[in-house]
Design an enzyme around this catalytic site. Structure first.
Site, PDB file in Angstrom:
ATOM      1  N   ASN A   1       0.216   9.839  10.028  1.00 59.79           N
ATOM      2  CA  ASN A   1      -1.110   9.486  10.513  1.00 59.79           C
ATOM      3  C   ASN A   1      -2.008  10.650  10.903  1.00 59.79           C
ATOM      4  OD1 ASN A   1      -1.182   6.537  10.406  1.00 59.79           O
ATOM      5  ND2 ASN A   1       0.627   6.723  11.698  1.00 59.79           N
TER       6      ASN A   1
ATOM      7  N   THR B   1       0.889  -1.167   0.000  1.00 57.99           N
ATOM      8  CA  THR B   1       0.000   0.000   0.000  1.00 57.99           C
ATOM      9  C   THR B   1       0.921   1.208   0.000  1.00 57.99           C
ATOM     10  OG1 THR B   1      -0.249  -0.188   2.401  1.00 57.99           O
ATOM     11  CG2 THR B   1      -2.000  -1.107   1.053  1.00 57.99           C
TER      12      THR B   1
ATOM     13  N   LYS C   1       3.848  -7.419   3.062  1.00 59.86           N
ATOM     14  CA  LYS C   1       3.634  -5.970   3.028  1.00 59.86           C
ATOM     15  C   LYS C   1       3.269  -5.463   4.420  1.00 59.86           C
ATOM     16  CE  LYS C   1       0.492  -3.708   3.044  1.00 59.86           C
ATOM     17  NZ  LYS C   1      -0.650  -2.995   3.730  1.00 59.86           N
TER      18      LYS C   1
ATOM     19  N   GLU D   1       6.009   2.871  10.440  1.00 63.88           N
ATOM     20  CA  GLU D   1       5.722   4.258  10.093  1.00 63.88           C
ATOM     21  C   GLU D   1       6.643   5.221  10.857  1.00 63.88           C
ATOM     22  OE1 GLU D   1       1.093   3.937   8.812  1.00 63.88           O
ATOM     23  OE2 GLU D   1       1.547   4.044  10.926  1.00 63.88           O
TER      24      GLU D   1
ATOM     25  N   SER E   1      -6.677  11.769   4.312  1.00 58.37           N
ATOM     26  CA  SER E   1      -7.022  10.872   3.199  1.00 58.37           C
ATOM     27  C   SER E   1      -7.844  11.612   2.169  1.00 58.37           C
ATOM     28  CB  SER E   1      -7.819   9.702   3.724  1.00 58.37           C
ATOM     29  OG  SER E   1      -9.003  10.179   4.339  1.00 58.37           O
TER      30      SER E   1
ATOM     31  N   THR F   1      -1.868  -2.583   7.925  1.00 59.17           N
ATOM     32  CA  THR F   1      -2.198  -3.992   7.720  1.00 59.17           C
ATOM     33  C   THR F   1      -0.962  -4.748   7.287  1.00 59.17           C
ATOM     34  OG1 THR F   1      -2.799  -3.541   5.447  1.00 59.17           O
ATOM     35  CG2 THR F   1      -4.547  -3.496   7.067  1.00 59.17           C
TER      36      THR F   1
END
Lengths: 409, 409
Positions: B404, B162, B188, B281, B409, B199
């Site tokens: 984050n 992703t 991933k 992250e 988004s 995920t």
């Protein structure tokens, strides 16, 4: 040493006017335990007959003062009592020399005030793993004794701060059949920039007359609904301490059926708990999380805390993003019972998700508008039972990283 | 849409040369599920007789593809099998229409490849709460089928990303009494900047011949020592999926006593798990946490995970601060057994704390030097028993907040 931080944007407009509580006097001094140019030690002297209740961290590595307080709770009320608190050094993970420092300080306070040593309660907050130089405190006890005054509570609230960005106080007055009693409390936490965990200290005083076992029961029950329902970052201090002292000086007795006193005490505790969240490290949003419809009250609290502690939920709130998918994720991982297809989720008044998918009426603009506010409400219904819980937290921002990573002790 | 992130400073120098695994072929296409201009769907086709084992998220809100895979595991191996994965949409919290999308995709794959539908396993990763447009996938199945090739695994590793900053692969070869078998895997996670949780998807292939129950047992045991021992931010996905396929095409049987195969599989799984952490992250440090001397293995893991998930420990590591007090705090709050006065703590090779206080030989400069390295080791001995555990994590930096919170988004 601490660098000074801007006052939290979530701080109340000013420190409240706290009333004098008959039977308790306060003093504070600049003892230089760690900080310079500010008060860092406070003493509260309590009249004979004062009942003392406490709740403490459940950490397995709790500090020497916490262990000492826990050992002393529940003893007879006949003698006077004292609470002494220092900021700047937590006296935690300091081995037998830490225990000796507590012994030094409590013996010296007992001698100075002419009370029993097992009626002297201490707390220490600040750096952990460094020895507490007890002499910096004991050499100031005569001065503290001489300075005791009934209106010293506001200075005491400042003396227990570490790197809090504002002092925290709350008060209530309640009229009972026997007369009127007052409650006043102070707290510190959670804006540490010293290299430690966010410790929380709370001291609440009332002139009501309450038997110690009842006082302890009230405090424990209310702690579960107030201080045990807040979280800044999921990390638990070695030093968390909450002491409630009832001097009885009003002559007004509180019996088992005194709901109004309990309600007033609840209000003071909740106010202080929420002020701690409002001073959460780096906080820009105050967040209430309400969970209902859970299989049990403890399941409800597990879900609420999973949401409140999720870094992904907290960063989404910081980013003003109505990211309900992360709420679903937090519920899923919490370990408590949940059925994806019975879940409903609201941000503010906006129903976002129901029956396992986004609500047909949902408009993201509505939730996005709520996320721009300073006070955020996330509401979840599990659709399983009657269990409910409410917890409070703050967002996770660059400020948290600044305070805890970029600043080196 | 995703903005592109710089490659993690913890990335391996290059993607490994993965061998062809006899009995499995791969294809991938640009299907435009969400991303443009990159491959986002991969298909793996497995020969008849392939045994398939899997482990999945334990989330109570797990996704439709995860539930479908779990229902299909353990069925007879006779038929061929397939794994189809899309990136960009997680098909999680999408209600009955999400289930229908899985049904559409698996039925279409079965028809295209001429295999039973209950031998088609799918995964979806990306945004949650949005409907998966199954047709974008099903209309490309003929092309995927036509493109199947034995050397397509590297492209497949890229197709399942992703917002990972690098593709992840690992391989091993092991010689058994019956001959040589190969293992190759891809993964991933955890560099999401889409508005979702990190995920993790993992697919491992071997040409060994392993009975399905044994394959599942090996996979479950090894997952507890590899993927279940990593954490980036304590948040658990709705979609985590790990599938292991043994084609048997080598003709080399692996029986219960085949330790070398198990060791080789362990190595591949650990390598992939650590690559996921290395793409955590915002990560700038790779952190190994070793706990020994705990009362039980599960207590050891509880302590290790409490340290690995503590925001205060993770921010201290980001700040290169040898803040052992926060390690004491995390042990104290974990809930597992600990005795403050028996604890020992090392950062790298430096003994910092022992017997409940700082070690007399400790020089902060030694620990501070270790904290400047990219690979950090924190070692704790509880002094209570024989329980031990090792887990892996990364630090908590401004990069995590950027990804984050700051990115909408």
């Amino acid at each position: 040493m601490a660098k000074s931080l801007p006052v939290s944007p979530l701080a109340p407009p000013r420190f409240p006017d706290l009333p004098q509580i008959a039977g308790v006097r306060f003093a504070s001094v600049e003892a230089g335990v760690r900080y310079k140019g500010r008060r860092d030690v406070m003493l509260a002297a309590l009249q004979p007959g004062t009942a003392i209740a406490g709740t403490f961290t459940r950490s397995a590595t709790r500090s020497a003062p916490v262990l000492d307080c826990q050992a002393k709770l529940g003893r007879a009320n006949g003698d006077g009592a004292a609470i002494l608190v220092n900021a700047g050094n937590a006296n935690a993970f300091t081995g037998t020399r830490g225990v000796e420092a507590v012994e030094d300080v409590t013996a010296s306070v007992a001698r100075e005030l002419g009370i029993a040593q097992d009626r002297v309660f201490t707390s220490s907050t600040g750096v952990i793993g460094e020895l507490l130089n007890a002499e910096r405190i004991t050499c100031r006890l005569a001065e503290l004794h001489g300075g005791l005054t009934a209106d010293g509570i506001a200075d005491a609230a400042r003396a227990i701060m570490t790197t809090d960005t504002f002092p925290k106080g709350a008060t209530a007055e309640v009229t009972l059949p026997g007369g009127t009693v007052k409650i006043a409390g102070i707290a510190k936490g959670s804006g540490m920039i010293a290299p430690d965990m966010a410790t929380m200290l709370v001291y609440i005083f009332t002139d009501a007359e309450v038997p110690q076992p009842l006082l302890q029961q009230m405090l424990s029950d209310l702690t579960d609904r107030t201080f045990n329902c807040i979280t800044v970052d999921s990390d638990t201090s070695t030093s968390d301490t909450l002491i409630l002292a009832a001097t009885g000086a009003s002559g007004v007795a509180v019996g088992e059926s005194e709901g109004p006193f309990c309600d007033a005490l609840h209000g003071v505790m909740l106010d202080l708990a929420q002020q701690v969240v409002r001073d959460g490290e780096g906080a820009t949003k105050f967040v209430e999380i309400q969970v209902s419809g859970a299989a049990s009250p403890s399941d409800a609290k597990t879900h609420a805390m999973a949401i409140a502690n999720s870094p992904l939920v907290k960063t989404a709130i910081a980013g003003q993003d109505p990211n309900w998918g992360r709420v679903v994720m937090a519920i899923g991982k919490s370990g408590a019972a949940a059925d994806r297809d019975l879940l409903s989720i609201w941000f503010g008044d906006t129903l976002i998700a129901e029956k396992g998918w986004v609500s047909p009426e949902y408009q993201e603009a509505d939730a996005a508008a709520h996320m721009k506010e300073q006070n955020i409400l996330i509401r979840v219904d599990l659709g399983l039972g009657d269990g409910s819980a409410t917890v409070w937290t703050c967002d996770l921002t660059h400020g948290y990283i600044d305070i805890n990573a970029d600043y080196r002790s």
